[in-house]
Write a protein that holds these residues in place. Structure first.
Motif, PDB file in Angstrom:
ATOM      1  N   THR A   1     -15.596   5.497   7.006  1.00  0.00           N
ATOM      2  CA  THR A   1     -14.428   5.413   7.875  1.00  0.00           C
ATOM      3  C   THR A   1     -14.818   4.777   9.202  1.00  0.00           C
ATOM      4  O   THR A   1     -14.151   3.875   9.702  1.00  0.00           O
ATOM      5  CB  THR A   1     -13.856   6.821   8.126  1.00  0.00           C
ATOM      6  N   GLU A   2     -15.935   5.269   9.745  1.00  0.00           N
ATOM      7  CA  GLU A   2     -16.357   4.824  11.069  1.00  0.00           C
ATOM      8  C   GLU A   2     -16.866   3.376  11.056  1.00  0.00           C
ATOM      9  O   GLU A   2     -16.630   2.625  11.988  1.00  0.00           O
ATOM     10  CB  GLU A   2     -17.457   5.764  11.545  1.00  0.00           C
ATOM     11  N   GLN A   3     -17.572   3.016   9.998  1.00  0.00           N
ATOM     12  CA  GLN A   3     -18.191   1.687   9.950  1.00  0.00           C
ATOM     13  C   GLN A   3     -17.456   0.749   9.019  1.00  0.00           C
ATOM     14  O   GLN A   3     -18.030  -0.188   8.475  1.00  0.00           O
ATOM     15  CB  GLN A   3     -19.645   1.820   9.505  1.00  0.00           C
ATOM     16  N   ARG A   4     -16.180   1.023   8.851  1.00  0.00           N
ATOM     17  CA  ARG A   4     -15.357   0.232   7.952  1.00  0.00           C
ATOM     18  C   ARG A   4     -15.470  -1.269   8.237  1.00  0.00           C
ATOM     19  O   ARG A   4     -15.583  -2.090   7.332  1.00  0.00           O
ATOM     20  CB  ARG A   4     -13.905   0.696   8.152  1.00  0.00           C
ATOM     21  N   LEU A   5     -15.470  -1.596   9.523  1.00  0.00           N
ATOM     22  CA  LEU A   5     -15.498  -3.002   9.920  1.00  0.00           C
ATOM     23  C   LEU A   5     -16.794  -3.684   9.488  1.00  0.00           C
ATOM     24  O   LEU A   5     -16.779  -4.820   9.012  1.00  0.00           O
ATOM     25  CB  LEU A   5     -15.337  -3.080  11.436  1.00  0.00           C
TER      26      LEU A   5
ATOM     27  N   VAL B   1       0.873  -1.179   0.000  1.00  0.00           N
ATOM     28  CA  VAL B   1       0.000   0.000   0.000  1.00  0.00           C
ATOM     29  C   VAL B   1       0.901   1.218   0.000  1.00  0.00           C
ATOM     30  O   VAL B   1       1.643   1.441   0.958  1.00  0.00           O
ATOM     31  CB  VAL B   1      -0.912   0.059   1.241  1.00  0.00           C
ATOM     32  N   GLY B   2       0.845   1.998  -1.059  1.00  0.00           N
ATOM     33  CA  GLY B   2       1.752   3.144  -1.174  1.00  0.00           C
ATOM     34  C   GLY B   2       3.185   2.629  -1.120  1.00  0.00           C
ATOM     35  O   GLY B   2       3.583   1.817  -1.937  1.00  0.00           O
ATOM     36  N   LYS B   3       3.931   3.098  -0.119  1.00  0.00           N
ATOM     37  CA  LYS B   3       5.321   2.634  -0.012  1.00  0.00           C
ATOM     38  C   LYS B   3       5.472   1.503   0.997  1.00  0.00           C
ATOM     39  O   LYS B   3       6.547   0.926   1.147  1.00  0.00           O
ATOM     40  CB  LYS B   3       6.226   3.808   0.390  1.00  0.00           C
TER      41      LYS B   3
ATOM     42  N   ARG C   1     -10.891   0.245  -0.802  1.00  0.00           N
ATOM     43  CA  ARG C   1      -9.535   0.714  -1.085  1.00  0.00           C
ATOM     44  C   ARG C   1      -8.924   1.208   0.216  1.00  0.00           C
ATOM     45  O   ARG C   1      -9.385   2.215   0.759  1.00  0.00           O
ATOM     46  CB  ARG C   1      -9.567   1.911  -2.036  1.00  0.00           C
ATOM     47  N   PRO C   2      -7.921   0.527   0.735  1.00  0.00           N
ATOM     48  CA  PRO C   2      -7.386   0.906   2.043  1.00  0.00           C
ATOM     49  C   PRO C   2      -6.729   2.280   1.995  1.00  0.00           C
ATOM     50  O   PRO C   2      -6.905   3.094   2.881  1.00  0.00           O
ATOM     51  CB  PRO C   2      -6.355  -0.171   2.334  1.00  0.00           C
ATOM     52  N   ASP C   3      -6.011   2.552   0.902  1.00  0.00           N
ATOM     53  CA  ASP C   3      -5.249   3.806   0.827  1.00  0.00           C
ATOM     54  C   ASP C   3      -6.136   5.028   0.947  1.00  0.00           C
ATOM     55  O   ASP C   3      -5.784   5.998   1.592  1.00  0.00           O
ATOM     56  CB  ASP C   3      -4.426   3.845  -0.453  1.00  0.00           C
ATOM     57  N   GLN C   4      -7.349   4.976   0.334  1.00  0.00           N
ATOM     58  CA  GLN C   4      -8.224   6.145   0.318  1.00  0.00           C
ATOM     59  C   GLN C   4      -8.585   6.582   1.734  1.00  0.00           C
ATOM     60  O   GLN C   4      -8.492   7.742   2.085  1.00  0.00           O
ATOM     61  CB  GLN C   4      -9.525   5.827  -0.423  1.00  0.00           C
ATOM     62  N   LEU C   5      -9.010   5.597   2.549  1.00  0.00           N
ATOM     63  CA  LEU C   5      -9.492   5.975   3.870  1.00  0.00           C
ATOM     64  C   LEU C   5      -8.337   6.292   4.813  1.00  0.00           C
ATOM     65  O   LEU C   5      -8.449   7.141   5.676  1.00  0.00           O
ATOM     66  CB  LEU C   5     -10.361   4.864   4.440  1.00  0.00           C
ATOM     67  N   LEU C   6      -7.209   5.599   4.619  1.00  0.00           N
ATOM     68  CA  LEU C   6      -6.082   5.843   5.519  1.00  0.00           C
ATOM     69  C   LEU C   6      -5.458   7.211   5.269  1.00  0.00           C
ATOM     70  O   LEU C   6      -4.989   7.865   6.197  1.00  0.00           O
ATOM     71  CB  LEU C   6      -5.022   4.753   5.321  1.00  0.00           C
TER      72      LEU C   6
ATOM     73  N   PHE D   1     -14.284   1.837  -3.460  1.00  0.00           N
ATOM     74  CA  PHE D   1     -14.160   0.387  -3.657  1.00  0.00           C
ATOM     75  C   PHE D   1     -13.446   0.087  -4.970  1.00  0.00           C
ATOM     76  O   PHE D   1     -13.432   0.904  -5.884  1.00  0.00           O
ATOM     77  CB  PHE D   1     -15.553  -0.265  -3.719  1.00  0.00           C
ATOM     78  N   THR D   2     -12.869  -1.117  -5.053  1.00  0.00           N
ATOM     79  CA  THR D   2     -12.343  -1.591  -6.332  1.00  0.00           C
ATOM     80  C   THR D   2     -13.476  -2.312  -7.059  1.00  0.00           C
ATOM     81  O   THR D   2     -14.540  -2.565  -6.479  1.00  0.00           O
ATOM     82  CB  THR D   2     -11.200  -2.598  -6.128  1.00  0.00           C
ATOM     83  N   THR D   3     -13.240  -2.660  -8.320  1.00  0.00           N
ATOM     84  CA  THR D   3     -14.278  -3.382  -9.068  1.00  0.00           C
ATOM     85  C   THR D   3     -14.450  -4.801  -8.531  1.00  0.00           C
ATOM     86  O   THR D   3     -15.425  -5.466  -8.854  1.00  0.00           O
ATOM     87  CB  THR D   3     -13.908  -3.474 -10.559  1.00  0.00           C
ATOM     88  N   ARG D   4     -13.488  -5.267  -7.714  1.00  0.00           N
ATOM     89  CA  ARG D   4     -13.596  -6.622  -7.143  1.00  0.00           C
ATOM     90  C   ARG D   4     -14.178  -6.592  -5.726  1.00  0.00           C
ATOM     91  O   ARG D   4     -13.913  -7.461  -4.911  1.00  0.00           O
ATOM     92  CB  ARG D   4     -12.236  -7.322  -7.176  1.00  0.00           C
ATOM     93  N   HIS D   5     -14.995  -5.570  -5.475  1.00  0.00           N
ATOM     94  CA  HIS D   5     -15.702  -5.456  -4.202  1.00  0.00           C
ATOM     95  C   HIS D   5     -14.752  -5.481  -3.011  1.00  0.00           C
ATOM     96  O   HIS D   5     -14.919  -6.248  -2.062  1.00  0.00           O
ATOM     97  CB  HIS D   5     -16.770  -6.548  -4.080  1.00  0.00           C
TER      98      HIS D   5
END
Lengths: 235, 258
Positions: free
Chosen positions: B149-153, A14-16, B251-256, B244-248
């Motif tokens: 973000t809050e209900q990610r889980l 993820v990223g770097k 995307r971790p990077d977006q929220l982090l 989200f990605t097309t594979r459901h």
């Protein structure tokens, strides 16, 4: 009947940050395999890569010999169920919670039987799941995953939010599920005593790499001492 | 009426703002700077738009009207996207949402010949639609982002149970859309009882027949309801996909990165 899972050279970036840097492991069918390692080793990420909640950058996961990268992720996730550290329930009632997965797939399931399997009283089925204890909620979340009749069950520290009594009960349940349903179970755990009680095999992860696989006997024998000290942070 | 015709009278109302500033200072709300900026911006922007509209009325050119409205959409999208930091592709999502909401509602009114195609109608009504669509878009985008973000889980748990990203996010979308649309629905319900809406007030003060003012206000209210609904639904549907990605997969990077 549980299926065998083979993990081969899995990487995830993820990223770097390289969270998985080449993980390989064999998860035999119908056994309980514990994944252990210090925090930040990539244990939870590995589980999410197995059921494709994340997309690995490279490498492959084989389910009974077939590569999973080309499979429809929704189909794959019904075969490889996952239980999280926290129950993360969202249904209005326990029953609707348990039937969430089958209903999405257009199927029916026997909620009463599933509750019985996880040791919950049927009278709870009309309750709001948020009113249950965390231990009961975790059982509901296990029932919710079993409702899809998965062949592999991934469990991401399923007892770490529970008190001692609830923890031991869930451990019994994990062993029972393995024995009764022949489920292949991958259990991420940071507690070596739990691993010793529950698992048949141990996979060690450190800094995103797989560092070895042992049978429980090997891991807890003299030869496994280095690995054990490493896991418990004494190395 | 006499008093409203001089700039001096507008300045006199600043006395009320002074009360607000004094209160802010006394209660240490730390809002004086924002109040001052708001006062100056409102003055400059309203004066500028007054001159601009006056100029465009003089031009009698449909192109000028379209250009002005497009500029408003662009500015509204930029404002909305700034509020929705962390939402991937926020600017194109906001621009598309606000643009479609404006074109659809004003276009329908033109098509049904409810309003004539003149600058006198198009600019103020278009501005209202764009402003309301902007608020709705900001609210929807921010809510989807915060709840994800809050209900990610919970979202991840639903995905793990074989849900598509749309199914997994559906409770969040529902809350975000309701949250964005309810304020206008409520104010539409109470309109005329608790307060007289701006357009009606303006027309009555300007000497129009109150029944005529009510007729226009009804058109405005329905138009706003339509545009706000379109904006909320579009903003929700366009924005959740980008998480989200097309594979459901989330995307971790977006929220982090937020």
């Amino acid at each position: 009947m549980g299926l065998e899972v083979e993990i081969s050279g899995l990487r995830y970036t993820v990223g770097k940050a390289e969270i998985l840097q080449g993980v390989s492991a064999r998860i035999p069918e119908a056994e309980i395999t514990a994944v252990v390692g210090p925090s930040g080793a990539g244990k939870s990420t590995l589980l999410r890569a197995i059921n494709r909640l994340i997309e690995p950058s490279s490498g492959e996961v084989y389910l009974d010999g077939s590569p999973t990268s080309g499979m429809d992720p929704l189909v794959l996730r019904r075969k490889i169920g996952m239980v999280f550290q926290l129950p993360a329930l969202f249904g209005a009632t326990v029953e609707s919670e348990v039937l969430y997965g089958p209903r999405l797939a257009g199927k029916d399931a026997d909620a009463a039987r599933l509750l019985e399997v996880v040791g919950l009283d049927i009278s709870l089925s009309s309750r709001d799941p948020q009113t249950l204890s965390v231990g009961q909620q975790q059982r509901v979340s296990i029932a919710r995953t079993l409702a899809l009749e998965p062949e592999v069950l991934l469990m991401d520290e399923p007892t770490s939010a529970l008190d001692e009594a609830a923890r031991l009960k869930i451990e019994d349940l994990i062993q029972e599920l393995n024995a009764r349903l022949n489920l292949t179970i991958v259990l991420v755990s940071h507690a070596l005593d739990q691993v010793e009680r529950v698992a048949g095999r141990v996979v060690l992860l450190a800094e995103g790499r797989s560092e070895g696989e042992w049978s429980k006997q090997e891991f807890f024998s003299k030869e496994g001492e280095l690995a054990r000290r490493f896991v418990s942070g004494k190395l | 009426m006499q008093g409203l015709e001089t700039v001096g009278s507008a300045l006199l109302t600043l006395g009320l703002v002074a009360v607000a500033v004094a209160l802010s200072l006394y209660e240490r709300l730390d809002l004086e700077r924002d109040i001052a900026i708001a006062v100056v911006r409102a003055f400059v922007q309203l004066a500028a738009i007054g001159y601009a509209i006056n100029y465009i009325f003089g031009l009698e050119s449909p192109v000028a009207v379209v250009l002005l409205l497009s500029g408003m959409v662009g500015f509204a999208a930029w404002t909305s996207a700034r509020r929705a930091r962390g939402v991937p592709y926020a600017l194109p999502v906001a621009a598309g949402t606000i643009g479609v909401a404006a074109v659809a509602t004003v276009g329908l009114l033109l098509l049904l010949q409810v309003i004539p195609a003149t600058a006198r109608y198009l600019i103020p009504l278009g501005g209202m639609v764009i402003g309301n669509a902007m608020n709705t878009t900001s609210l929807t985008l921010a809510r989807v982002r915060d709840d994800l973000t809050e209900q990610r889980l919970k979202v991840e748990a639903a995905l793990a149970l074989g849900a598509t990203s749309r199914q997994a996010v559906s409770p969040i979308l529902k809350t975000a859309l309701r949250n964005a649309m309810l304020p206008l629905i409520d104010s539409t319900k109470t309109t005329g009882i608790i307060f007289l809406p701006g357009a009606m007030v303006g027309m009555i003060i300007a000497g129009a027949d109150p029944l005529e003012a009510a007729r226009l206000q009804i058109v405005v209210m329905y138009m706003l309801l339509g545009s706000v609904s379109i904006a909320a639904i579009l903003a929700g549907l366009l924005s959740y996909r980008s998480f989200f990605t097309t594979r459901h997969q989330l995307r971790p990077d977006q929220l982090l990165d937020k």
